[in-house]
Design a protein around this motif. Sequence first.
Motif, short mmCIF file in Angstrom:
data_model
loop_
_atom_site.label_atom_id
_atom_site.label_comp_id
_atom_site.label_asym_id
_atom_site.label_seq_id
_atom_site.Cartn_x
_atom_site.Cartn_y
_atom_site.Cartn_z
N GLY A 85 0.80 -1.21 0.00
CA GLY A 85 0.00 0.00 0.00
C GLY A 85 0.83 1.26 0.00
N ILE A 86 0.14 2.38 -0.15
CA ILE A 86 0.76 3.71 -0.13
C ILE A 86 0.00 4.58 0.86
CG2 ILE A 86 1.25 5.80 -1.45
CD1 ILE A 86 1.62 4.07 -3.91
N ASN A 87 0.74 5.25 1.70
CA ASN A 87 0.18 6.10 2.74
C ASN A 87 0.64 7.53 2.50
OD1 ASN A 87 0.63 7.62 5.36
ND2 ASN A 87 -0.60 5.92 6.13
N VAL A 88 -0.28 8.50 2.53
CA VAL A 88 0.06 9.91 2.35
C VAL A 88 -0.41 10.67 3.59
CG1 VAL A 88 -0.20 11.98 0.94
CG2 VAL A 88 -0.18 9.71 -0.14
N MET A 89 0.51 11.37 4.27
CA MET A 89 0.20 12.11 5.48
C MET A 89 0.71 13.54 5.37
SD MET A 89 -1.29 9.77 7.41
CE MET A 89 -1.18 10.23 9.14
N THR A 90 0.01 14.45 6.03
CA THR A 90 0.45 15.85 6.06
C THR A 90 0.17 16.45 7.42
OG1 THR A 90 0.26 18.03 5.02
CG2 THR A 90 -1.75 16.71 5.19
N ASN A 91 0.95 17.46 7.75
CA ASN A 91 0.76 18.20 8.99
C ASN A 91 0.13 19.55 8.71
OD1 ASN A 91 2.64 20.21 11.07
ND2 ASN A 91 1.30 18.67 11.93
N GLY A 146 4.01 20.60 3.42
CA GLY A 146 4.08 19.51 2.45
C GLY A 146 3.55 18.21 3.03
N SER A 147 4.10 17.09 2.56
CA SER A 147 3.58 15.80 2.97
C SER A 147 4.67 14.74 3.01
CB SER A 147 2.47 15.35 2.00
OG SER A 147 2.98 15.25 0.69
N ARG A 148 4.28 13.57 3.55
CA ARG A 148 5.12 12.37 3.55
C ARG A 148 4.37 11.29 2.78
NH1 ARG A 148 5.60 9.43 7.54
NH2 ARG A 148 3.81 10.14 8.75
N VAL A 149 5.06 10.57 1.93
CA VAL A 149 4.46 9.47 1.18
C VAL A 149 5.26 8.21 1.46
CG1 VAL A 149 3.80 8.60 -1.09
CG2 VAL A 149 3.73 11.06 -0.63
N THR A 150 4.60 7.18 1.96
CA THR A 150 5.28 5.94 2.32
C THR A 150 4.68 4.77 1.55
OG1 THR A 150 5.73 6.75 4.56
CG2 THR A 150 5.87 4.37 4.21
N ALA A 151 5.52 3.99 0.92
CA ALA A 151 5.11 2.77 0.23
C ALA A 151 5.62 1.57 1.02
CB ALA A 151 5.66 2.74 -1.19
N THR A 152 4.77 0.59 1.28
CA THR A 152 5.15 -0.58 2.07
C THR A 152 4.65 -1.87 1.43
OG1 THR A 152 3.16 -0.41 3.44
CG2 THR A 152 5.14 0.72 4.23
N GLY A 153 5.33 -2.95 1.74
CA GLY A 153 4.90 -4.29 1.35
C GLY A 153 5.20 -5.24 2.48
N THR A 154 4.26 -6.13 2.82
CA THR A 154 4.47 -7.10 3.89
C THR A 154 4.08 -8.49 3.42
OG1 THR A 154 2.24 -6.81 4.81
CG2 THR A 154 3.97 -5.33 5.62
#
Length: 271
Positions: free
Chosen positions: A142-148, A155-163
Motif C-alpha cells: 500500500g501507499i500512505n500519504v500524510m500531512t501536517n 508539504g507531505s510524507r508518502v510511504t510505500a510498504t509491502g508485507t
Amino acid sequence: MAIPTNLLRRMAALVLAGASAAAVATPLSLPGSLPNMAGLGVGSTTEFAGGKDRMLGVVPGVRYVTAGGRLLEWYGPYAQFNFGGLTGFQWGPAVGLRLGRNNVDDPVVAQVHEIDTTVEAGGYIGYEYLSPGRVPWRLRGGINVMTNAGIVYGGSRVTATGTFWMPLHQRIYAGMGLGATWVSGSFNRTYFGVTPTDSAASGLPVYSPGGGLEQFTGWLAMIYQFDKHWYGGAMVYAQRLAGDAAESPIVTQRGTRNQITYGIGLAYSWR
C-alpha cells in the motif's frame, strides 16, 4: 524524549498484524477470518530519527473488525480505518501523532531547535491478498500519504510498504516487510535541518536540506500462538536514512543513518 513515529507503530503493528495472520493458520480460524485483537509491545529504539542514543518504549495496539466488516487498526500513535474489504482493495482515512524532539540526551543536538509533537492526517490505499491454497500466506502492499498542514512542517510524507506473512507451523507465523518514504523539503528542514541560530548554539554546520527520498525500511518478525486467545511476538526493524536526511550533520556528526528497533509483544484476540 522523542521516539520516531514509524518505529513506535511497528512495535505494536507487527505483533497485532502478525497475530491476526497467524490465526488463519490454525484450526481455530476459517481462512480469511481476522480476529479482533488488542495488545502491548515493548522495545528499544533511538530517541529520534538519525540519533544513536537509545531508550525503551511501550505502545498499545488494536485491530477491530466492525459489525459491517470494516477494519479499524490502531498501532501506537497511528490509526487508520479501512472502507474496503478485509482482503482485496483497501482504502480509508488515517491519523497519526508525530512526536517531537526535545530534552534529548545528546548535548549537541539538544542545542538544535526543538520540535513540537503534532497531529498528522491523510489516507492510504492498498491491496491485501490471502492465498486460497493449503498454506494461507498473506501479501499486503500500500501507499500512505500524510500531512501536517504546515503546523510544524509543510508539504507531505508518502510511504510505500509491502508485507508478507507465512505459517511455519500450526502455531508459528513468520513475517517480513520492506518500505520507502518520500518527504517534502519542509519536513526535512524541520527534522534534519540546522539553522544559523542552531549552528551558533551547537557548533554544527548550517544545513538546509531539500525533499526527496528520506529512508528505506525493512523488518523481520515471528509470532507464536499460545492458545485460542493469546499470541506473543518478537521483531527487529531496520531503518536506513537516505538522501538529504542522511547527509544532515545531526546524522553524520552526532548519530547514524542506520537505525535499529527491536521488541516483543503480547496480544489477546477475540471474535
